[in-house]
Design a protein around this motif. Sequence first.
Motif, PDB file in Angstrom:
ATOM      1  N   GLU A  28      17.721 -39.204  28.143  1.00 18.92           N
ATOM      2  CA  GLU A  28      18.847 -39.080  27.223  1.00 18.92           C
ATOM      3  C   GLU A  28      18.466 -39.553  25.828  1.00 18.92           C
ATOM      4  N   ASN A  29      17.794 -40.686  25.746  1.00 15.76           N
ATOM      5  CA  ASN A  29      17.377 -41.209  24.443  1.00 15.76           C
ATOM      6  C   ASN A  29      16.459 -40.231  23.725  1.00 15.76           C
ATOM      7  N   HIS A  30      15.594 -39.583  24.489  1.00 18.11           N
ATOM      8  CA  HIS A  30      14.616 -38.689  23.866  1.00 18.11           C
ATOM      9  C   HIS A  30      15.209 -37.329  23.526  1.00 18.11           C
ATOM     10  N   LEU A  31      15.925 -36.732  24.447  1.00 19.15           N
ATOM     11  CA  LEU A  31      16.475 -35.398  24.204  1.00 19.15           C
ATOM     12  C   LEU A  31      17.475 -35.382  23.057  1.00 19.15           C
ATOM     13  N   SER A  32      18.099 -36.496  22.794  1.00 21.06           N
ATOM     14  CA  SER A  32      19.078 -36.573  21.708  1.00 21.06           C
ATOM     15  C   SER A  32      18.435 -36.971  20.385  1.00 21.06           C
ATOM     16  N   SER A  33      17.087 -37.051  20.344  1.00 24.25           N
ATOM     17  CA  SER A  33      16.383 -37.431  19.118  1.00 24.25           C
ATOM     18  C   SER A  33      15.557 -36.269  18.583  1.00 24.25           C
ATOM     19  N   ILE A  34      15.161 -36.361  17.341  1.00 21.67           N
ATOM     20  CA  ILE A  34      14.367 -35.290  16.733  1.00 21.67           C
ATOM     21  C   ILE A  34      12.964 -35.216  17.329  1.00 21.67           C
ATOM     22  N   TYR A  35      12.516 -36.273  18.002  1.00 21.80           N
ATOM     23  CA  TYR A  35      11.182 -36.265  18.595  1.00 21.80           C
ATOM     24  C   TYR A  35      11.088 -35.307  19.781  1.00 21.80           C
ATOM     25  N   ALA A  36      12.229 -34.868  20.288  1.00 19.89           N
ATOM     26  CA  ALA A  36      12.228 -33.905  21.392  1.00 19.89           C
ATOM     27  C   ALA A  36      11.808 -32.516  20.939  1.00 19.89           C
ATOM     28  N   GLN A  37      11.964 -32.232  19.657  1.00 23.04           N
ATOM     29  CA  GLN A  37      11.831 -30.860  19.175  1.00 23.04           C
ATOM     30  C   GLN A  37      10.415 -30.300  19.247  1.00 23.04           C
ATOM     31  N   LYS A  38       9.398 -31.169  19.248  1.00 20.42           N
ATOM     32  CA  LYS A  38       8.012 -30.687  19.281  1.00 20.42           C
ATOM     33  C   LYS A  38       7.206 -31.395  20.362  1.00 20.42           C
ATOM     34  N   ASN A  39       7.859 -31.716  21.444  1.00 14.37           N
ATOM     35  CA  ASN A  39       7.208 -32.467  22.513  1.00 14.37           C
ATOM     36  C   ASN A  39       6.707 -31.512  23.603  1.00 14.37           C
ATOM     37  N   PRO A  40       5.391 -31.355  23.767  1.00 12.80           N
ATOM     38  CA  PRO A  40       4.867 -30.432  24.784  1.00 12.80           C
ATOM     39  C   PRO A  40       5.177 -30.864  26.208  1.00 12.80           C
ATOM     40  N   ARG A  70       4.471 -50.437  17.102  1.00 12.97           N
ATOM     41  CA  ARG A  70       4.457 -50.089  15.681  1.00 12.97           C
ATOM     42  C   ARG A  70       4.532 -48.578  15.526  1.00 12.97           C
ATOM     43  N   ALA A  71       4.816 -48.175  14.296  1.00 15.68           N
ATOM     44  CA  ALA A  71       4.870 -46.734  13.963  1.00 15.68           C
ATOM     45  C   ALA A  71       5.798 -45.962  14.895  1.00 15.68           C
ATOM     46  N   ASN A  72       6.915 -46.596  15.273  1.00 15.91           N
ATOM     47  CA  ASN A  72       7.905 -45.930  16.128  1.00 15.91           C
ATOM     48  C   ASN A  72       7.334 -45.448  17.453  1.00 15.91           C
ATOM     49  N   TRP A  73       6.399 -46.210  18.016  1.00 16.43           N
ATOM     50  CA  TRP A  73       5.786 -45.805  19.272  1.00 16.43           C
ATOM     51  C   TRP A  73       6.826 -45.519  20.352  1.00 16.43           C
ATOM     52  N   LYS A  74       7.780 -46.402  20.488  1.00 21.57           N
ATOM     53  CA  LYS A  74       8.772 -46.264  21.559  1.00 21.57           C
ATOM     54  C   LYS A  74       9.544 -44.956  21.431  1.00 21.57           C
ATOM     55  N   ASP A  75       9.902 -44.588  20.208  1.00 17.73           N
ATOM     56  CA  ASP A  75      10.664 -43.359  19.994  1.00 17.73           C
ATOM     57  C   ASP A  75       9.768 -42.124  20.032  1.00 17.73           C
ATOM     58  N   ARG A  76       8.541 -42.255  19.542  1.00 18.51           N
ATOM     59  CA  ARG A  76       7.639 -41.116  19.419  1.00 18.51           C
ATOM     60  C   ARG A  76       6.968 -40.736  20.729  1.00 18.51           C
ATOM     61  N   ASP A  77       6.888 -41.644  21.662  1.00 19.59           N
ATOM     62  CA  ASP A  77       6.120 -41.433  22.895  1.00 19.59           C
ATOM     63  C   ASP A  77       6.520 -40.126  23.570  1.00 19.59           C
ATOM     64  N   GLU A  78       5.566 -39.173  23.633  1.00 15.23           N
ATOM     65  CA  GLU A  78       5.865 -37.881  24.251  1.00 15.23           C
ATOM     66  C   GLU A  78       6.047 -38.012  25.762  1.00 15.23           C
ATOM     67  N   GLY A  79       5.474 -39.050  26.359  1.00 17.66           N
ATOM     68  CA  GLY A  79       5.767 -39.347  27.754  1.00 17.66           C
ATOM     69  C   GLY A  79       7.090 -40.097  27.813  1.00 17.66           C
ATOM     70  N   PHE A  80       8.156 -39.398  27.490  1.00 16.77           N
ATOM     71  CA  PHE A  80       9.458 -40.000  27.210  1.00 16.77           C
ATOM     72  C   PHE A  80      10.055 -40.733  28.401  1.00 16.77           C
ATOM     73  N   PHE A  81       9.562 -40.435  29.611  1.00 17.10           N
ATOM     74  CA  PHE A  81      10.122 -41.060  30.806  1.00 17.10           C
ATOM     75  C   PHE A  81       9.538 -42.444  31.065  1.00 17.10           C
ATOM     76  N   TYR A  82       8.493 -42.831  30.318  1.00 19.01           N
ATOM     77  CA  TYR A  82       7.907 -44.161  30.508  1.00 19.01           C
ATOM     78  C   TYR A  82       8.769 -45.244  29.884  1.00 19.01           C
ATOM     79  N   LYS A  83       8.807 -46.383  30.553  1.00  9.44           N
ATOM     80  CA  LYS A  83       9.607 -47.513  30.078  1.00  9.44           C
ATOM     81  C   LYS A  83       9.003 -48.125  28.820  1.00  9.44           C
ATOM     82  N   GLN A  84       7.669 -48.284  28.835  1.00  9.65           N
ATOM     83  CA  GLN A  84       7.025 -48.870  27.669  1.00  9.65           C
ATOM     84  C   GLN A  84       5.526 -48.575  27.638  1.00  9.65           C
ATOM     85  N   PHE A  85       5.004 -48.533  26.419  1.00 10.14           N
ATOM     86  CA  PHE A  85       3.574 -48.448  26.175  1.00 10.14           C
ATOM     87  C   PHE A  85       3.110 -49.846  25.791  1.00 10.14           C
ATOM     88  N   VAL A  86       2.090 -50.338  26.473  1.00 10.78           N
ATOM     89  CA  VAL A  86       1.636 -51.712  26.276  1.00 10.78           C
ATOM     90  C   VAL A  86       0.234 -51.698  25.688  1.00 10.78           C
TER      91      VAL A  86
END
Length: 360
Positions: free
Chosen positions: A220-232, A340-356
């Motif tokens: 939901e967080n990802h599909l409702s954001s602009i980062y969804a528009q170009k996510n392979p 940093r650099a909006n990693w959490k929002d940009r992460d194309e693996g949108f289903f992951y909880k976090q990148f560490v």
Amino acid sequence: MSEKHLDEVDHSYIRYANVWEDPKLLLEGLDICHEHKVLSIASAGDNALALLVTNPKIVVAIDLNKPQLYLTELKKVAIQNLDQDAFVKFAGFQDDSRRWRTFMKFRDDLSAEARTYWNGKKEEIEKGIIYNGKFEKYLKTFATKLLPLIHSRKKVQELFEEKSAADQRKFYDQKWNTWRWRLLFRVFFSKLVMGWLGRDPAFLEQVDVDVSTTIFEKAENHLSSIYAQKNPILYYCLNGNFGSYLPFYAREENYENVRGNLDKLEIEYGYAQDAAVKYGQFDRFNLSNIFEYMDEEVFTSTAESLVNIANPGSRFAYWNLMVERQMSEVVEGLSREDDRANWKDRDEGFFYKQFVLETT
């Protein structure tokens, strides 16, 4: 080290034909230079190949699943022998009726084990190797069988159209997030169905959260954001193919760079922490989401073993899906880097909880 967390895992087939983790975050976080020795979980090979664009000293792609290693080797050898246009056709990103004929031209460059394996997989090669993982078939079933019961192809494509952040949110709230979407999503991505059709049930043993709710919230967080528009990755999830998208390693702007560094990619069978016996200490680590499958005891032991084979100033990158694991919480001498650099929002693996990302 205890290995009980893998006792019930079937390693006889390709689980992932593609890597579903964002290589751009990996490259930014690891910050690899030509002097670095890199240890990477192989999986389907995509991110190990992507790391080659940095011109490292060596990338060792390691895995316990031999078919995953055969797939990684097939991609490596195909890239060695094919230009970018021919490779994307052979792999399955574009239509091609000559894949087996193409394979026959370079199959002798494979190792004996990998050649024997792929000689018996004519149908899989003809269909395109990027579609033959268990997880890919699971996602394609959702995209082609269930999603059409919820949304039309036109509406799916509308989700990916360029629009403002406000309009993307409005589209999701008013047109996408229907009761059918919520219901079928929660059923199909439940722990039971995912373990049956998508991932090995043993990989979900450490999960103590509601799987479908957790993934739905991330989606939901990802599909409702602009980062969804170009996510392979999202595109495949909703269409069952990659459309015009290519993974990082296969893109025109990266392909020749990857190809030129293929001699630096070594493919090994075994546990990640055992790679130092042959290759010595490492400087950078792509650990995928291996900690997801481990209980606390095995996780601590594995984290300690990995730190022991790391040079000073090393970096470790990995993902948490539904089980939170952080090496710096169980091993001294590690510190976690801030997102940093909006990693959490940009992460194309949108289903992951976090990148560490952690450093020594």
